[in-house]
Design a protein around this motif. Structure first.
Motif, short mmCIF file in Angstrom:
data_model
loop_
_atom_site.label_atom_id
_atom_site.label_comp_id
_atom_site.label_asym_id
_atom_site.label_seq_id
_atom_site.Cartn_x
_atom_site.Cartn_y
_atom_site.Cartn_z
N PHE A 126 47.46 77.19 54.26
CA PHE A 126 48.14 76.07 54.91
C PHE A 126 48.07 76.34 56.40
O PHE A 126 48.41 77.44 56.85
CB PHE A 126 49.57 76.04 54.41
CG PHE A 126 50.48 75.05 55.08
CD1 PHE A 126 50.32 73.69 54.87
CD2 PHE A 126 51.53 75.46 55.88
CE1 PHE A 126 51.18 72.77 55.46
CE2 PHE A 126 52.39 74.56 56.47
CZ PHE A 126 52.21 73.21 56.25
N LEU B 167 46.83 67.68 54.95
CA LEU B 167 47.76 67.80 53.84
C LEU B 167 48.23 66.43 53.36
O LEU B 167 48.36 66.21 52.15
CB LEU B 167 48.96 68.67 54.25
CG LEU B 167 49.99 68.93 53.16
CD1 LEU B 167 49.37 69.69 51.99
CD2 LEU B 167 51.17 69.70 53.72
N ALA C 98 54.01 77.40 52.67
CA ALA C 98 53.93 75.97 52.98
C ALA C 98 54.94 75.20 52.15
O ALA C 98 55.65 74.33 52.68
CB ALA C 98 52.52 75.45 52.69
N ILE D 7 45.17 71.90 54.82
CA ILE D 7 44.88 72.94 53.84
C ILE D 7 43.42 73.31 54.02
O ILE D 7 42.55 72.43 54.07
CB ILE D 7 45.11 72.43 52.39
CG1 ILE D 7 46.58 72.16 52.12
CG2 ILE D 7 44.54 73.43 51.38
CD1 ILE D 7 47.43 73.38 51.87
#
Length: 91
Positions: free
Chosen positions: A18, A78, A30, A68
């Motif tokens: 992350f 994300l 995360a 990510i």
């Protein structure tokens, strides 16, 4: 609440890192970070869509998008990953 919990669990299971504000974190870190933001957001976060838009898209400090980075080198925002997962959950 159930959908948001499912999205957070989905993040925790990712096979990669992350990226937040240029630093790398584990998927578990995360998930905990987003859970903390959700708790602070309180009753304003009524749906999974609001969770993604308000909390899981970018850093509230810098405005940089969360990402990510998978082990194969591919990176994705994300928010896009979570929107795809939410769509899958709702089918």
């Amino acid at each position: 609440t159930q959908k948001i919990e499912s999205l957070i669990a989905f993040i925790a299971k990712q096979d990669g890192v992350f990226i937040r504000n240029g630093s790398e974190y584990t998927p578990g870190q995360a998930a905990e970070h987003l859970r903390m933001k959700w708790k602070k957001g309180g009753s304003a976060i009524k749906t999974a869509e609001i969770f993604i838009d308000k909390l899981a898209t970018s850093s509230s400090m810098s405005g940089k998008p969360y990402q990510i980075k998978f082990k194969n080198g591919r990176s994705i925002n994300l928010a896009a990953l979570l929107r795809a997962e939410l769509k899958r959950l709702e089918q």
